[in-house]
Design an enzyme around this catalytic site. Structure first.
Site, PDB file in Angstrom:
ATOM      1  N   LYS A  83       0.770  -1.373   0.072  1.00 34.85           N
ATOM      2  CA  LYS A  83      -0.227  -0.026  -0.223  1.00 34.85           C
ATOM      3  C   LYS A  83       0.907   1.345  -0.008  1.00 34.85           C
ATOM      4  CE  LYS A  83      -2.291  -1.563   3.655  1.00 34.85           C
ATOM      5  NZ  LYS A  83      -2.173  -2.925   3.622  1.00 34.85           N
ATOM      6  N   THR A  84       1.969   1.313   0.879  1.00 32.30           N
ATOM      7  CA  THR A  84       2.652   2.513   0.973  1.00 32.30           C
ATOM      8  C   THR A  84       3.573   2.695  -0.373  1.00 32.30           C
ATOM      9  OG1 THR A  84       3.123   2.068   3.329  1.00 32.30           O
ATOM     10  CG2 THR A  84       4.697   3.456   2.153  1.00 32.30           C
ATOM     11  N   ASP A 128      -1.022   6.328   6.691  1.00 35.16           N
ATOM     12  CA  ASP A 128      -1.108   5.021   6.888  1.00 35.16           C
ATOM     13  C   ASP A 128      -1.810   4.696   8.233  1.00 35.16           C
ATOM     14  OD1 ASP A 128      -0.469   2.395   6.612  1.00 35.16           O
ATOM     15  OD2 ASP A 128       1.535   2.548   7.643  1.00 35.16           O
ATOM     16  N   THR A 174      -6.060  -1.467   7.279  1.00 37.96           N
ATOM     17  CA  THR A 174      -6.462  -2.729   7.432  1.00 37.96           C
ATOM     18  C   THR A 174      -7.789  -3.265   7.804  1.00 37.96           C
ATOM     19  OG1 THR A 174      -5.407  -2.544   9.637  1.00 37.96           O
ATOM     20  CG2 THR A 174      -3.822  -3.367   7.750  1.00 37.96           C
ATOM     21  N   ARG A 233       6.987  -7.743   2.038  1.00 36.36           N
ATOM     22  CA  ARG A 233       7.810  -7.369   3.012  1.00 36.36           C
ATOM     23  C   ARG A 233       8.417  -8.326   3.749  1.00 36.36           C
ATOM     24  NH1 ARG A 233       4.394  -4.061   7.224  1.00 36.36           N
ATOM     25  NH2 ARG A 233       4.452  -2.598   5.313  1.00 36.36           N
TER      26      ARG A 233
END
Length: 344
Positions: A83-84, A128, A174, A233
């Site tokens: 997402k980032t 975020d 989330t 990640r």
């Protein structure tokens, strides 16, 4: 195989943790610089989430052709899926800056005034954990998102409305259900990211490995991908430790055994389960098929509910190890098999 792990080594290198709040994409420490290297530099380099990227590329091309900022974007899904990265790529493709913010670090509307007022046309304000913005802050953003104006307090204690540049708000969450309905409605683009399949993670492992100076053949790359919980990640985290092992031990090639050793250092078994995943499965197994509520489960494994729900449960459900029912969580037969060390 006798491989020395990074945990056994001493190091003098220490980095300060980044301060919470709002920062531009130019700020960061050595660790964030390395993370930036591992991120894809364009949408063409972004592996996985293929339909989402296809749509996003279309919306970007249309906005750029009209010389307009992209509409506000809400990305939802489990952590670590990109997402980032996508927010940064939006800014890169539109030629603006990406201003990073964290929902939990914003307590009141006044915390956002300076940032909003300082945005340039086409900038991306990425928040975020946007679901953790207080309701008052979500409501304060309404006029900023729709009318590109904000209310500020004057020296005499009154308020006045000032214009701001047209920008793109990119939110990551989330828990989309924790956002207010009117706030969600102001995001013209809403996309959900899903855990990555094995093939996509294998490609990501090879691409990131190349950036780190590691040559990964398909077999070790696939071994790594299988242990990384559907999350890029995690792939990159394991690769960093894999690079350490290769360097310290003077290895000339990366084999599946070396990959397994690196993943084990970080606590991931052959199925990608970590120690908390296994504790959750064990707790559910002890109830002999009876459903366990999230609160009770958190108490049994001594972990906060949010961490179970956001970090562990998506992977366990995706892999078919746990079922979510109206009464709670239930372990499956496949979950019992994995808990006992069987491959899935």
């Amino acid at each position: 195989m006798n491989i020395e792990s990074p945990a056994q080594l001493e190091t003098d290198a220490q980095g300060d943790a980044p301060a919470p709040g709002i920062e531009t994409d130019a700020q960061g420490d050595a660790h964030s610089s390395l993370d930036a290297i591992l991120r894809p530099s364009t949408l063409d380099d972004f592996v996985g989430q293929y339909e989402l990227v296809k749509r996003l590329r279309l919306w970007l091309r249309a906005a750029i052709a009209r010389s307009e900022p992209l509409d506000h974007v809400l990305f939802s899904g489990p952590p670590g899926l990109g997402k980032t990265t996508l927010a940064g790529l939006i800014a890169k493709h539109t030629g603006g800056r990406c201003i990073m913010a964290s929902g939990p670090a914003i307590d009141r509307p006044a915390d956002m005034v300076g940032t909003l007022a300082g945005l340039g046309r086409g900038d991306v304000l990425f928040i975020d954990e946007v679901h953790r913005l207080p309701r008052a802050c979500q409501e304060y953003l309404y006029t900023a998102m729709e009318q590109f104006r904000i209310d500020v307090t004057t020296e005499r204690g009154g308020t006045t409305s000032i214009p701001i540049e047209h920008f793109t708000l990119a939110g990551a969450t989330t828990h989309e259900g924790l956002l207010t309905g009117p706030f969600i409605a102001r995001f013209g683009i809403r996309e959900r990211l899903e855990p990555y399949d094995l093939e996509a993670l294998t490609l990501i492992a090879q691409a990131s490995g190349h950036k780190l100076g590691l040559s990964l053949e398909p077999s070790p790359a696939r071994t790594l991908a299988r242990r990384c919980r559907g999350t890029p990640r995690t792939v990159n985290n394991v690769l960093k430790r894999l690079r350490d092992m290769v360097q310290v031990n003077g290895l000339e090639s990366v084999t599946p055994d070396v990959v397994e050793a690196a993943a084990s250092v970080l606590g991931y078994d052959a199925n990608g389960l970590d120690s908390m995943d296994r504790r959750i499965l064990e707790a559910l197994a002890q109830h002999n098929g009876r459903a366990v509520g999230l609160t009770a489960l958190g108490q049994i494994v001594n972990e906060v509910e949010r961490t179970i729900e956001e970090k562990h449960e998506p992977f366990l459900v995706q892999m078919g190890l746990v079922l979510r029912t109206p009464k709670g969580r239930v372990i499956t037969e496949l979950g019992r098999h994995a808990m006992q060390g069987g491959l899935i």
